[in-house]
Design an enzyme around this catalytic site. Structure first.
Site, PDB file in Angstrom:
ATOM      1  N   GLY A   8      11.845  10.284  -0.393  1.00  0.00           N
ATOM      2  CA  GLY A   8      11.922  10.189   1.060  1.00  0.00           C
ATOM      3  C   GLY A   8      10.871   9.203   1.525  1.00  0.00           C
ATOM      4  O   GLY A   8      10.483   8.311   0.774  1.00  0.00           O
ATOM      5  N   ARG A  11       8.752  10.934   7.890  1.00  0.00           N
ATOM      6  CA  ARG A  11       9.976  10.132   7.926  1.00  0.00           C
ATOM      7  C   ARG A  11      10.830  10.367   6.669  1.00  0.00           C
ATOM      8  O   ARG A  11      10.348  10.211   5.559  1.00  0.00           O
ATOM      9  CB  ARG A  11       9.623   8.646   8.089  1.00  0.00           C
ATOM     10  CG  ARG A  11       9.172   8.317   9.517  1.00  0.00           C
ATOM     11  CD  ARG A  11       8.767   6.875   9.680  1.00  0.00           C
ATOM     12  NE  ARG A  11       7.407   6.621   9.240  1.00  0.00           N
ATOM     13  CZ  ARG A  11       6.771   5.461   9.418  1.00  0.00           C
ATOM     14  NH1 ARG A  11       7.392   4.461  10.009  1.00  0.00           N
ATOM     15  NH2 ARG A  11       5.531   5.301   9.002  1.00  0.00           N
ATOM     16  N   LEU A  63       0.833  -1.210   0.000  1.00  0.00           N
ATOM     17  CA  LEU A  63       0.000   0.000   0.000  1.00  0.00           C
ATOM     18  C   LEU A  63       0.864   1.256   0.000  1.00  0.00           C
ATOM     19  O   LEU A  63       2.000   1.255   0.471  1.00  0.00           O
ATOM     20  CB  LEU A  63      -0.939  -0.003   1.208  1.00  0.00           C
ATOM     21  CG  LEU A  63      -0.354   0.013   2.630  1.00  0.00           C
ATOM     22  CD1 LEU A  63       0.122   1.382   3.050  1.00  0.00           C
ATOM     23  CD2 LEU A  63      -1.402  -0.491   3.600  1.00  0.00           C
ATOM     24  N   GLU A  71       0.979   5.217   1.272  1.00  0.00           N
ATOM     25  CA  GLU A  71       0.328   6.194   2.148  1.00  0.00           C
ATOM     26  C   GLU A  71      -0.371   7.226   1.265  1.00  0.00           C
ATOM     27  O   GLU A  71       0.143   7.595   0.211  1.00  0.00           O
ATOM     28  CB  GLU A  71       1.367   6.869   3.049  1.00  0.00           C
ATOM     29  CG  GLU A  71       1.867   5.925   4.111  1.00  0.00           C
ATOM     30  CD  GLU A  71       2.996   6.486   4.959  1.00  0.00           C
ATOM     31  OE1 GLU A  71       3.186   7.707   4.978  1.00  0.00           O
ATOM     32  OE2 GLU A  71       3.687   5.680   5.597  1.00  0.00           O
ATOM     33  N   CYS A 118       9.567   4.232   3.551  1.00  0.00           N
ATOM     34  CA  CYS A 118       9.946   2.956   2.932  1.00  0.00           C
ATOM     35  C   CYS A 118      11.158   3.019   2.008  1.00  0.00           C
ATOM     36  O   CYS A 118      12.126   2.311   2.228  1.00  0.00           O
ATOM     37  CB  CYS A 118       8.746   2.374   2.178  1.00  0.00           C
ATOM     38  SG  CYS A 118       7.456   1.838   3.304  1.00  0.00           S
TER      39      CYS A 118
HETATM   40  N1  LIG Z   1       4.121   2.968   5.851  1.00  0.00           N
HETATM   41  C1  LIG Z   1       4.022   2.422   4.643  1.00  0.00           C
HETATM   42  O1  LIG Z   1       3.616   3.058   3.669  1.00  0.00           O
HETATM   43  C2  LIG Z   1       4.407   0.971   4.433  1.00  0.00           C
HETATM   44  C3  LIG Z   1       4.025   0.328   3.254  1.00  0.00           C
HETATM   45  C4  LIG Z   1       4.373  -0.997   3.064  1.00  0.00           C
HETATM   46  C5  LIG Z   1       5.117  -1.667   4.043  1.00  0.00           C
HETATM   47  N2  LIG Z   1       5.481  -1.016   5.171  1.00  0.00           N
HETATM   48  C6  LIG Z   1       6.229  -1.767   6.197  1.00  0.00           C
HETATM   49  O2  LIG Z   1       5.320  -2.115   7.246  1.00  0.00           O
HETATM   50  C7  LIG Z   1       5.982  -2.077   8.519  1.00  0.00           C
HETATM   51  C8  LIG Z   1       5.247  -1.134   9.461  1.00  0.00           C
HETATM   52  O3  LIG Z   1       5.318   0.180   8.919  1.00  0.00           O
HETATM   53  P1  LIG Z   1       4.451   1.382   9.508  1.00  0.00           P
HETATM   54  O4  LIG Z   1       4.708   2.551   8.637  1.00  0.00           O
HETATM   55  O5  LIG Z   1       3.052   0.916   9.727  1.00  0.00           O
HETATM   56  O6  LIG Z   1       5.187   1.566  10.936  1.00  0.00           O
HETATM   57  P2  LIG Z   1       4.706   2.477  12.177  1.00  0.00           P
HETATM   58  O7  LIG Z   1       5.967   2.836  12.876  1.00  0.00           O
HETATM   59  O8  LIG Z   1       3.762   3.510  11.709  1.00  0.00           O
HETATM   60  O9  LIG Z   1       3.867   1.451  13.077  1.00  0.00           O
HETATM   61  C9  LIG Z   1       4.399   0.420  13.850  1.00  0.00           C
HETATM   62  C10 LIG Z   1       3.562   0.345  15.134  1.00  0.00           C
HETATM   63  O10 LIG Z   1       3.858  -0.893  15.795  1.00  0.00           O
HETATM   64  C11 LIG Z   1       3.821  -0.673  17.207  1.00  0.00           C
HETATM   65  N3  LIG Z   1       4.546  -1.805  17.838  1.00  0.00           N
HETATM   66  C12 LIG Z   1       5.869  -2.094  17.740  1.00  0.00           C
HETATM   67  N4  LIG Z   1       6.139  -3.238  18.416  1.00  0.00           N
HETATM   68  C13 LIG Z   1       4.966  -3.678  18.936  1.00  0.00           C
HETATM   69  C14 LIG Z   1       4.589  -4.810  19.728  1.00  0.00           C
HETATM   70  N5  LIG Z   1       5.485  -5.735  20.097  1.00  0.00           N
HETATM   71  N6  LIG Z   1       3.291  -4.929  20.093  1.00  0.00           N
HETATM   72  C15 LIG Z   1       2.386  -4.004  19.703  1.00  0.00           C
HETATM   73  N7  LIG Z   1       2.680  -2.917  18.953  1.00  0.00           N
HETATM   74  C16 LIG Z   1       3.952  -2.752  18.566  1.00  0.00           C
HETATM   75  C17 LIG Z   1       4.466   0.688  17.362  1.00  0.00           C
HETATM   76  O11 LIG Z   1       4.116   1.290  18.578  1.00  0.00           O
HETATM   77  C18 LIG Z   1       3.871   1.443  16.139  1.00  0.00           C
HETATM   78  O12 LIG Z   1       2.672   2.109  16.480  1.00  0.00           O
HETATM   79  C19 LIG Z   1       7.421  -1.684   8.209  1.00  0.00           C
HETATM   80  O13 LIG Z   1       8.196  -2.849   8.080  1.00  0.00           O
HETATM   81  C20 LIG Z   1       7.309  -0.988   6.877  1.00  0.00           C
HETATM   82  O14 LIG Z   1       8.508  -1.068   6.131  1.00  0.00           O
HETATM   83  C21 LIG Z   1       5.125   0.277   5.398  1.00  0.00           C
END
Ligand SMILES: NC(=O)c1ccc[n+]([C@@H]2O[C@H](COP(=O)([O-])OP(=O)(O)OC[C@H]3O[C@@H](n4cnc5c(N)ncnc54)[C@H](O)[C@@H]3O)[C@@H](O)[C@H]2O)c1
Length: 438
Positions: A256, A327, A149, A151, A259
Site C-alpha cells: 500500500g 494512503r 526516500l 517514509e 507510492c
Molecule cells: N511520500 C513518499 O514517500 C514519496 C517518496 C518519493 C517520491 N514521492 C513523490 O513526491 C511527490 C509528493 O509526495 P508527498 O507524499 O510529499 O505528497 P503530499 O501530498 O504529502 O504533499 C504535497 C503537498 O504539496 C502542497 N501543494 C500542492 N500544490 C501546491 C502549490 N501549487 N503550492 C504550494 N503547495 C502545494 C499540498 O498542500 C501538500 O501539502 C509525489 O509525486 C510522490 O509520488 C513521494
C-alpha cells in the site's frame, strides 16, 4: 521547495542542513499554520528536530507566497502530489503543471525548475512548454530529480542515498544541481546524470520493480501454504543469491502506501500509451489488488467461517510502521470488509489513528494501546509491524483473546511459541509443520 508534504519537508530540511537556504511553499493554510508554529504536520522520525535546528539557524522558512519565495532562487523544486487521476489510473499532473506555471510567472532571472514529484515521462518537456508560454523570453532549464526516500527512514535516505538521479540537458543546469548535492557527492553518493525522460522513467521503474518483488514473494507465500513450505526459508534461500538480494522479500497483506499503488498503475498506463505495454507491471497491480481484497476473508476463515458477533482487535493501521501515512493502506479494505461481515473492530495504531478515522467506518473503536485493543476481543489481526507490537507475549495473547485466534499478516511472532501457548496462529506463508497437523 513547492509543496510541504512528506517529500517537500524532508528534502527542504535536509537541503537546509547541508547549508542551502530553503523556503518551503505550502498552500494548505492548516499545514502552513502548523509549520510556522514550529510543529511538524506529518510523522517522520527525526524531522521535528531537523526542522527546528534549521529554522533556528535561519536556513529554513515557510510561506504561502510562492512568488516571493521563488524570486531570485537558483532552483525551484516542485514536490507536490501526483495522485492517481480519477477513473483512468494515470498520474494526475495538474498540481505539478499549476506549480510550474506559478513558478514561471514569479521568476525574474535564470533558474532551474526541478521536478521532485514522481511524474510521467514527458512531464519535464511539458513543463518547459508551460514556462515558455507563461513567461516568454525567460532563461531557465528544466530538470528531473526523482526522490527515492522511504517514509519512516526518510532523513537517512535523503542524506545517505543509494544514488542521486538527475535528468538535465544543459551543463548550466547540471552545475546548479551538482552544487546543491555536492555534500552528498563528497560522501560518495553516486550521481547519475541522464536525459530528462530517462530520470522520469527511472523512478517509476524502481518502484514498480520493488512492488513486483513484494508481489512475487506474496504469491510464493500462498504457494507455501498449499505445499507445506516456509516462505521465510524460501525468501532466505533465494535472497542470499546476490543477483536477487534479500530486501523486499517479506510477505504480507499486499503493498500500500503513497507510492507503489499509484506508481505501478501510472507506469502501466504510460507503457500502454506508448505502445509498449508492461504485462508484468499490469499483473502486479491486479495481483496486489486481489490480495488486499482477500485478506479479510483470511481473517473470517481464521475466526471459523464467520465474523458476525466477533470482536476483532486490529493492530496497526498505517501502510507501514514509523509513519502516519494511511494512503492506500491494507488495513482499509480489511477493516471495512470485517465491519460489513458483522465484526466489532477495536483498532490501535501508534501514529495513524487521526488520519485513519475519516477513512474507516464510523463503527470502528479506537483504543489507547495494543492491550486496550485486545480487551474483550475474540481474535487479533496484526496488520502493521510496529515494533511495540513485538513485545506482546504469546502467554498474554492467549490469556486476553476469547477465541485465541491470531492472524499475523506480517509474520512478527514465532509460530512455535504461539502454538505452544495454545493460540490458533495464522501467519503468512508459514504453515504448521506437517507432523503437527490435525
Ligand atoms: N511520500 C513518499 O514517500 C514519496 C517518496 C518519493 C517520491 N514521492 C513523490 O513526491 C511527490 C509528493 O509526495 P508527498 O507524499 O510529499 O505528497 P503530499 O501530498 O504529502 O504533499 C504535497 C503537498 O504539496 C502542497 N501543494 C500542492 N500544490 C501546491 C502549490 N501549487 N503550492 C504550494 N503547495 C502545494 C499540498 O498542500 C501538500 O501539502 C509525489 O509525486 C510522490 O509520488 C513521494
Amino acid at each position: 521547495m513547492i509543496g510541504g508534504g512528506y517529500v517537500g519537508l524532508v528534502s527542504g530540511a535536509c537541503f537546509a542542513s547541508l547549508g542551502v537556504e530553503v523556503c518551503v511553499v505550502e498552500r494548505d493554510p492548516e499545514r502552513l499554520a502548523l509549520l510556522r508554529a514550529g510543529r511538524v504536520p506529518i510523522y517522520e522520525p527525526g524531522l521535528d528536530q531537523l526542522m527546528e535546528t534549521n529554522v533556528a539557524a535561519g536556513r529554513l522558512r515557510f510561506t504561502d507566497d510562492l512568488a516571493a519565495a521563488v524570486r531570485g532562487v537558483e532552483a525551484a523544486f516542485i514536490a507536490v502530489g501526483t495522485p492517481t487521476r480519477r477513473g483512468d489510473g494515470h498520474a494526475d499532473v495538474s498540481y505539478v503543471n499549476e506549480a510550474a506555471e506559478q513558478v514561471a510567472r514569479a521568476l525574474t532571472g535564470y533558474a532551474v525548475i526541478v521536478t521532485k514529484s514522481t511524474v510521467p515521462v514527458g512531464t519535464g518537456r511539458r513543463i518547459a512548454e508551460i514556462v515558455q508560454h507563461a513567461c516568454p523570453g525567460l532563461a531557465f532549464d528544466v530538470a528531473s530529480n526523482p526522490e527515492f526516500l522511504r517514509e519512516g527512514s526518510a532523513i537517512g535516505d535523503f542524506m545517505r542515498p543509494d544514488r542521486i538521479v538527475i535528468g538535465a540537458e544543459s551543463e548550466r543546469a547540471r552545475e546548479v544541481m551538482r552544487r546543491l548535492y555536492r555534500p552528498l557527492y563528497l560522501i560518495e553518493a553516486p550521481i547519475l546524470f541522464t536525459a530528462i525522460e530517462t530520470a522520469e522513467l527511472i523512478k517509476y521503474a524502481a518502484n514498480s520493480f520493488l512492488a513486483m518483488k513484494v508481489t512475487f514473494i506474496n504469491e510464493m507465500a500462498d504457494l507455501c501454504e498449499k505445499v507445506g513450505a516456509d516462505v521465510h526459508d524460501v525468501a532466505r534461500g533465494i535472497g542470499l543469491d546476490g543477483r536477487i538480494g534479500r530486501k523486499f522479500l517479506h510477505p504480507g497483506p499486499g503493498f500500500g502506501g503513497s507510492c507503489f499503488p499509484k506508481d505501478t498503475l501510472a507506469l502501466a498506463r504510460i507503457a500502454q500509451d506508448w505502445g509498449a505495454p508492461s504485462r508484468l507491471v499490469e499483473t502486479t497491480v491486479a495481483v496486489n489488488e486481489a490480495r488486499k481484497a482477500a485478506m479479510a476473508a483470511r481473517v473470517v476463515a481464521a475466526c471459523g467461517g464467520s465474523a458476525r458477533g466477533k470482536t476483532i482487535a486490529v493492530l496497526g493501521l498505517t501502510f507501514k510502521p514509523e509513519t502516519d501515512d494511511m494512503r492506500d493502506a491494507s488495513s482499509l479494505p480489511i477493516i471495512s470488509r470485517l465491519v460489513e461481515e458483522g465484526a466489532t473492530i477495536r483498532a490501535f495504531d501508534p501514529k495513524g489513528m487521526a488520519a485513519a478515522r475519516p477513512l474507516l467506518p464510523a463503527a470502528v473503536l479506537y483504543c489507547r494501546d495494543a492491550r486496550d485493543a485486545l480487551d474483550g476481543a475474540h481474535a487479533m489481526v496484526l496488520v502493521t509491524e510496529w515494533n511495540e507490537f513485538r513485545a506482546l507475549s504469546p502467554a498474554e495473547l492467549a490469556a486476553a483473546l476469547l477465541d485465541r485466534v491470531v492472524v499475523d499478516l506480517r509474520n512478527v511472532f514465532d509460530p512455535l511459541a504461539m502454538r505452544q501457548a495454545g493460540l490458533r496462529y495464522f501467519p503468512v506463508g508459514r504453515p504448521a509443520p506437517r507432523q503437527a497437523r490435525g
